[in-house]
Design a protein around this motif. Structure first.
Motif, PDB file in Angstrom:
ATOM      1  N   ILE A 146      52.577 -36.528 -27.930  1.00 38.31           N
ATOM      2  CA  ILE A 146      51.897 -36.503 -29.236  1.00 38.31           C
ATOM      3  C   ILE A 146      52.070 -37.864 -29.903  1.00 38.31           C
ATOM      4  CG2 ILE A 146      51.980 -35.531 -31.578  1.00 38.31           C
ATOM      5  CD1 ILE A 146      52.629 -32.796 -30.242  1.00 38.31           C
ATOM      6  N   LEU A 147      53.294 -38.395 -29.877  1.00 33.98           N
ATOM      7  CA  LEU A 147      53.545 -39.707 -30.486  1.00 33.98           C
ATOM      8  C   LEU A 147      52.815 -40.822 -29.740  1.00 33.98           C
ATOM      9  CD1 LEU A 147      57.262 -39.039 -31.387  1.00 33.98           C
ATOM     10  CD2 LEU A 147      55.393 -39.402 -33.015  1.00 33.98           C
ATOM     11  N   LEU A 148      52.690 -40.703 -28.423  1.00 32.53           N
ATOM     12  CA  LEU A 148      51.882 -41.655 -27.650  1.00 32.53           C
ATOM     13  C   LEU A 148      50.433 -41.624 -28.142  1.00 32.53           C
ATOM     14  CD1 LEU A 148      51.337 -43.612 -25.286  1.00 32.53           C
ATOM     15  CD2 LEU A 148      51.156 -41.600 -23.800  1.00 32.53           C
ATOM     16  N   GLY A 149      49.926 -40.430 -28.414  1.00 30.22           N
ATOM     17  CA  GLY A 149      48.563 -40.296 -28.951  1.00 30.22           C
ATOM     18  C   GLY A 149      48.375 -41.031 -30.268  1.00 30.22           C
ATOM     19  N   THR A 150      49.424 -41.051 -31.099  1.00 33.96           N
ATOM     20  CA  THR A 150      49.320 -41.775 -32.379  1.00 33.96           C
ATOM     21  C   THR A 150      49.200 -43.282 -32.149  1.00 33.96           C
ATOM     22  OG1 THR A 150      51.717 -42.057 -32.796  1.00 33.96           O
ATOM     23  CG2 THR A 150      50.685 -40.004 -33.587  1.00 33.96           C
ATOM     24  N   TRP A 162      42.917 -41.998 -20.526  1.00 30.14           N
ATOM     25  CA  TRP A 162      44.285 -41.475 -20.631  1.00 30.14           C
ATOM     26  C   TRP A 162      44.459 -40.185 -19.849  1.00 30.14           C
ATOM     27  CZ3 TRP A 162      47.662 -44.879 -21.937  1.00 30.14           C
ATOM     28  CH2 TRP A 162      47.276 -45.961 -22.755  1.00 30.14           C
ATOM     29  N   ASP A 163      43.393 -39.374 -19.740  1.00 31.38           N
ATOM     30  CA  ASP A 163      43.500 -38.119 -18.988  1.00 31.38           C
ATOM     31  C   ASP A 163      43.894 -38.376 -17.543  1.00 31.38           C
ATOM     32  OD1 ASP A 163      42.778 -36.903 -21.345  1.00 31.38           O
ATOM     33  OD2 ASP A 163      40.891 -36.072 -20.614  1.00 31.38           O
ATOM     34  N   SER A 164      43.248 -39.359 -16.915  1.00 25.39           N
ATOM     35  CA  SER A 164      43.592 -39.627 -15.513  1.00 25.39           C
ATOM     36  C   SER A 164      44.965 -40.288 -15.389  1.00 25.39           C
ATOM     37  CB  SER A 164      42.502 -40.454 -14.814  1.00 25.39           C
ATOM     38  OG  SER A 164      42.532 -41.777 -15.251  1.00 25.39           O
ATOM     39  N   ILE A 165      45.352 -41.074 -16.384  1.00 24.22           N
ATOM     40  CA  ILE A 165      46.679 -41.696 -16.363  1.00 24.22           C
ATOM     41  C   ILE A 165      47.760 -40.617 -16.494  1.00 24.22           C
ATOM     42  CG2 ILE A 165      48.227 -43.241 -17.654  1.00 24.22           C
ATOM     43  CD1 ILE A 165      45.465 -44.862 -18.127  1.00 24.22           C
ATOM     44  N   PRO A 172      52.224 -31.683 -12.298  1.00 24.67           N
ATOM     45  CA  PRO A 172      51.044 -30.815 -12.463  1.00 24.67           C
ATOM     46  C   PRO A 172      51.255 -29.624 -13.406  1.00 24.67           C
ATOM     47  CG  PRO A 172      51.337 -31.372 -10.150  1.00 24.67           C
ATOM     48  CD  PRO A 172      52.521 -31.937 -10.895  1.00 24.67           C
ATOM     49  N   GLN A 173      52.426 -29.012 -13.373  1.00 30.34           N
ATOM     50  CA  GLN A 173      52.654 -27.839 -14.218  1.00 30.34           C
ATOM     51  C   GLN A 173      52.688 -28.175 -15.718  1.00 30.34           C
ATOM     52  OE1 GLN A 173      54.907 -29.098 -12.002  1.00 30.34           O
ATOM     53  NE2 GLN A 173      57.012 -28.596 -12.561  1.00 30.34           N
ATOM     54  N   PHE A 174      52.830 -29.466 -16.057  1.00 28.33           N
ATOM     55  CA  PHE A 174      52.866 -29.869 -17.466  1.00 28.33           C
ATOM     56  C   PHE A 174      51.610 -30.642 -17.889  1.00 28.33           C
ATOM     57  CE2 PHE A 174      57.442 -29.812 -16.217  1.00 28.33           C
ATOM     58  CZ  PHE A 174      57.795 -28.691 -16.958  1.00 28.33           C
ATOM     59  N   LEU A 175      50.664 -30.814 -16.967  1.00 25.58           N
ATOM     60  CA  LEU A 175      49.485 -31.637 -17.253  1.00 25.58           C
ATOM     61  C   LEU A 175      48.648 -31.080 -18.398  1.00 25.58           C
ATOM     62  CD1 LEU A 175      47.737 -34.089 -16.639  1.00 25.58           C
ATOM     63  CD2 LEU A 175      46.540 -32.714 -14.924  1.00 25.58           C
ATOM     64  N   GLU A 176      48.298 -29.803 -18.338  1.00 29.56           N
ATOM     65  CA  GLU A 176      47.441 -29.192 -19.361  1.00 29.56           C
ATOM     66  C   GLU A 176      48.055 -29.345 -20.755  1.00 29.56           C
ATOM     67  OE1 GLU A 176      43.941 -28.124 -20.386  1.00 29.56           O
ATOM     68  OE2 GLU A 176      44.411 -28.230 -18.236  1.00 29.56           O
ATOM     69  N   LEU A 177      49.341 -29.064 -20.868  1.00 29.90           N
ATOM     70  CA  LEU A 177      50.082 -29.197 -22.117  1.00 29.90           C
ATOM     71  C   LEU A 177      49.983 -30.632 -22.648  1.00 29.90           C
ATOM     72  CD1 LEU A 177      52.369 -28.256 -24.182  1.00 29.90           C
ATOM     73  CD2 LEU A 177      53.959 -29.122 -22.460  1.00 29.90           C
ATOM     74  N   ASN A 178      50.192 -31.608 -21.766  1.00 25.71           N
ATOM     75  CA  ASN A 178      50.199 -33.008 -22.189  1.00 25.71           C
ATOM     76  C   ASN A 178      48.804 -33.533 -22.508  1.00 25.71           C
ATOM     77  OD1 ASN A 178      53.043 -34.152 -22.189  1.00 25.71           O
ATOM     78  ND2 ASN A 178      53.007 -32.962 -20.308  1.00 25.71           N
TER      79      ASN A 178
END
Length: 189
Positions: A146-150, A162-165, A172-178
């Motif tokens: 979230i802070l990276l997004g800021t 950023w999605d592909s990065i 993989p199990q945390f990709l959707e969340l991130n």
């Protein structure tokens, strides 16, 4: 023109991972990037800082005092501690979270009640509770993304994929969340 980003926090908050993802994205976008990190007893909740500088040609990863374009603080006391790195008119993003240092835990020091008020005397800040926002998404550990997004939004870096990065750097199990977390961060500033 070289831009300087300072990420500061406490060990275990994901400060280094956020800066590595940021650095990867900037390099893939064709920037010359230099990064340095300092782990101060990071496994024991000590201070962690990561300096990322990018532009056409960057000669040093070191951010001088008074020259950071943006400081993103994962913990509010770390924002106060590193405030002198912010350049005049620079941006400051603070996660409104208190993590007691070892000296506070052992009773040698007290955590001041007026950290945010003290910061506001010297700089304008965007204050958000990335930890609570991450909890709402389902995992408190997503606060760093979230802070990276800021940072991405504040520095005008939305055109990087950023999605592909994230896909290349997150389990993989945390990709959707991130993927959700990075968008929440971009929308927060």
């Amino acid at each position: 023109m070289t831009k300087s980003i300072l990420l500061v926090g406490v060990g275990g908050q994901g400060t280094i991972l956020a800066s590595k993802i940021l650095t990867t994205g900037l390099m893939e976008a064709g920037y010359d990037v230099k990064m340095s990190e300092i782990h101060g007893m990071s496994q024991r909740g000590g201070s962690v800082s990561s300096q990322v500088r990018y532009g056409d040609k960057v000669y040093s990863p070191v951010i001088e005092k008074g020259s950071a374009d943006i400081i993103v603080s994962f913990e509010k006391m770390e924002a106060l501690r590193n405030l002198d790195y912010l350049k005049k008119g620079g941006k400051l993003v603070i996660n409104d979270e208190q993590i007691d240092s070892m000296s506070v835990i052992t009773g040698k020091e007290e955590y001041p009640d007026d950290v945010l008020e003290e910061i506001e005397k010297h700089a304008q800040a965007t204050v958000l509770n990335a930890t609570a926002m991450a909890e709402e998404l389902g995992n408190v550990k997503a606060a760093n993304i979230i802070l990276l997004g800021t940072i991405i939004k504040s520095m005008g870096l939305e055109d990087i994929d950023w999605d592909s990065i994230l896909k290349d750097n997150i389990k993989p199990q945390f990709l959707e969340l991130n993927l959700k977390a990075i968008k929440v961060g971009m929308d927060a500033v």
